[in-house]
Scaffold this motif. Structure first.
Motif, short mmCIF file in Angstrom:
data_model
loop_
_atom_site.label_atom_id
_atom_site.label_comp_id
_atom_site.label_asym_id
_atom_site.label_seq_id
_atom_site.Cartn_x
_atom_site.Cartn_y
_atom_site.Cartn_z
N MET A 95 37.07 39.02 60.95
CA MET A 95 38.08 40.07 60.87
C MET A 95 39.22 39.72 59.91
SD MET A 95 36.78 42.37 62.65
CE MET A 95 38.17 43.51 62.54
N ARG A 96 39.12 38.58 59.24
CA ARG A 96 40.17 38.19 58.30
C ARG A 96 39.98 38.92 56.98
NH1 ARG A 96 41.23 33.51 54.86
NH2 ARG A 96 39.32 32.51 55.57
N ARG A 97 40.92 39.77 56.68
CA ARG A 97 40.88 40.59 55.47
C ARG A 97 41.44 39.80 54.29
NH1 ARG A 97 44.52 44.23 52.77
NH2 ARG A 97 43.55 46.24 52.20
N GLY A 98 41.00 40.12 53.09
CA GLY A 98 41.63 39.49 51.94
C GLY A 98 40.76 39.49 50.70
N LEU A 99 41.34 38.98 49.61
CA LEU A 99 40.62 38.87 48.35
C LEU A 99 39.61 37.73 48.44
CD1 LEU A 99 43.53 39.38 45.78
CD2 LEU A 99 41.88 41.07 46.62
N VAL A 100 38.42 37.97 47.91
CA VAL A 100 37.32 37.02 47.98
C VAL A 100 36.63 36.95 46.62
CG1 VAL A 100 36.92 37.26 50.47
CG2 VAL A 100 35.83 38.87 48.89
N THR A 101 35.55 36.17 46.55
CA THR A 101 34.84 35.99 45.29
C THR A 101 33.46 36.63 45.30
OG1 THR A 101 33.87 33.89 45.99
CG2 THR A 101 36.04 33.80 44.91
N ALA A 102 33.11 37.34 46.37
CA ALA A 102 31.77 37.93 46.47
C ALA A 102 31.80 39.08 47.46
CB ALA A 102 30.76 36.88 46.92
N SER A 103 30.73 39.87 47.45
CA SER A 103 30.57 40.92 48.47
C SER A 103 29.09 41.04 48.81
CB SER A 103 31.10 42.27 47.97
OG SER A 103 30.31 42.75 46.89
N LEU A 104 28.80 41.54 49.99
CA LEU A 104 27.42 41.73 50.40
C LEU A 104 26.83 42.98 49.74
CD1 LEU A 104 27.46 40.93 54.21
CD2 LEU A 104 26.72 39.46 52.34
N GLY A 105 25.54 42.91 49.46
CA GLY A 105 24.90 44.05 48.83
C GLY A 105 24.67 45.23 49.75
N LYS A 139 39.61 42.69 41.01
CA LYS A 139 39.74 42.11 42.34
C LYS A 139 38.56 42.52 43.22
CE LYS A 139 44.79 42.74 42.19
NZ LYS A 139 45.92 43.48 42.82
N ILE A 140 38.20 41.62 44.13
CA ILE A 140 37.18 41.90 45.14
C ILE A 140 37.85 41.77 46.50
CG2 ILE A 140 34.95 41.25 46.11
CD1 ILE A 140 34.27 39.98 43.41
N LEU A 141 37.86 42.85 47.25
CA LEU A 141 38.52 42.88 48.56
C LEU A 141 37.49 42.95 49.67
CD1 LEU A 141 41.13 43.23 50.33
CD2 LEU A 141 40.79 45.71 50.05
N TYR A 142 37.59 42.02 50.63
CA TYR A 142 36.81 42.11 51.86
C TYR A 142 37.65 42.85 52.88
CZ TYR A 142 34.63 40.62 56.27
OH TYR A 142 34.05 40.59 57.51
N GLU A 143 37.15 44.02 53.32
CA GLU A 143 37.88 44.87 54.25
C GLU A 143 37.07 45.01 55.54
OE1 GLU A 143 39.93 46.19 56.37
OE2 GLU A 143 41.15 46.67 54.59
N PRO A 144 37.37 44.21 56.56
CA PRO A 144 36.55 44.21 57.78
C PRO A 144 36.67 45.49 58.61
CG PRO A 144 38.46 42.77 58.04
CD PRO A 144 38.42 43.18 56.60
N GLU A 145 37.69 46.31 58.33
CA GLU A 145 37.81 47.57 59.06
C GLU A 145 36.77 48.59 58.60
OE1 GLU A 145 39.68 48.11 61.64
OE2 GLU A 145 40.59 46.12 61.56
N LEU A 146 36.18 48.36 57.45
CA LEU A 146 35.08 49.20 56.96
C LEU A 146 33.77 48.57 57.42
CD1 LEU A 146 36.32 49.85 53.31
CD2 LEU A 146 36.58 51.36 55.28
N VAL A 147 33.08 49.22 58.32
CA VAL A 147 31.92 48.60 58.97
C VAL A 147 30.64 49.33 58.59
CG1 VAL A 147 30.85 48.01 61.18
CG2 VAL A 147 33.34 47.87 60.92
N LEU A 148 29.64 48.54 58.20
CA LEU A 148 28.28 49.03 58.08
C LEU A 148 27.46 48.40 59.19
CD1 LEU A 148 26.25 50.68 56.23
CD2 LEU A 148 25.51 48.43 55.43
#
Length: 291
Positions: free
Chosen positions: A140-150, A189-198
């Motif tokens: 649940m830790r939101r923030g800028l990251v270096t990757a995202s899931l496909g 920027k790449i943002l990981y946003e845990p409030e957006l759920v798949l």
């Protein structure tokens, strides 16, 4: 200033009709409607699928990145969208405000290139490998990251026009890293946003017969394409060591080393190494490009 228009790309091989129908229903249920939805059939004619989406059936299987590129190209050529959401065909949007949140995030930051969703199973559990950072204990830790899931993410169309689309030659595996590294090197920027759920079923990537081969081959290709030459042996050395420690199958071991040799010998596409400033930026974000 007008708000970003949302487009959607879904790639399917026609093997999950029930899940696909549920996903399409969850896309239609969004409180901000998509300007356009494109459904790409990887080696499937898409007949018998009731949907208002634009259907693009392909005669051959282009792999996940190749199939997605067909959908992305259609949306970019249309000029109808500013943001593209890509979703796995066995995923599900469990909230109806996902597109609105995405729209507002992109509207607030012109240098936002990628938003990564939190992937969770039907019980709400997020596996460690689904969290795009090394310290994955808190999904649940939101923030800028270096990757995202496909499986679930959103792309800025201006970013895609600048850095290009998926590396189709990868076919399966590590295409996310190739695109993410290009995005970071382009200043996005790449943002990981845990409030957006798949919502996505818990599966193992090793379920694919080509997993070990393509994993090894594409890691070599990724290094050859995107890393400064001094970091190529470091990156590959780290991953050879980690892969050998984790390997539990003799057949997998043979496939892995076959893929590694293939990655060394075969063309990997155009080389465009990241700058050392990007290496430092990724290091400050918590994941230097050797891990």
């Amino acid at each position: 200033m007008s708000l970003p228009r949302i487009g959607v790309v879904i790639v399917t091989m026609g093997m999950r009709p029930r899940e696909l129908a549920a996903l399409l229903a969850s896309v239609r249920a969004q409180d901000v409607p998509a300007a356009r939805v494109v459904l790409v059939g990887n080696a499937t004619p898409l007949t018998g699928i009731p949907t208002d989406a634009t259907k693009l059936p392909l005669k051959e299987n282009l792999g996940c990145p190749g199939g997605r590129n067909v959908g992305l190209t259609a949306l970019l050529d249309s000029g109808e969208v500013d943001v593209v959401v890509e979703l796995d065909d066995d995923g599900l949007l469990i909230a109806d405000d996902v597109f609105r949140r995405i729209r507002d995030l992109f509207a607030a930051d012109s240098r936002l290139g990628v938003i990564g969703f939190r992937v969770a199973d039907e019980h709400g559990h997020t596996e460690r490998r689904w969290v795009p950072r090394l310290r994955a204990g808190d999904p649940m830790r939101r923030g800028l990251v270096t990757a995202s899931l496909g499986g679930g993410h959103a792309f800025s169309v201006p970013m895609l026009r600048q850095i290009g689309l998926w590396p189709a030659e990868f076919f399966f595996g590590h295409e996310e890293s190739d695109l993410a590294w290009r995005a970071l090197d382009g200043g996005w920027k790449i943002l990981y946003e845990p409030e957006l759920v798949l919502q996505h079923p818990r599966t193992s990537p090793a379920r694919h017969a080509v997993h070990y081969r393509f994993t090894a081959r594409n890691r070599v290709w990724l290094a050859r394409r995107r890393l400064p030459i001094a970091l190529v042996p470091v990156y590959l050395g780290v991953w050879v060591l980690l892969s050998m420690i984790r390997m539990r199958s003799l057949g997998g071991l043979r496939a892995w080393w076959g893929g590694f040799v293939e990655g060394v010998r075969k063309p990997c596409g155009p080389r465009g190494p990241m700058g050392w400033g990007t290496v430092w930026r990724m290091t400050r974000l918590g994941r230097p490009p050797v891990l």
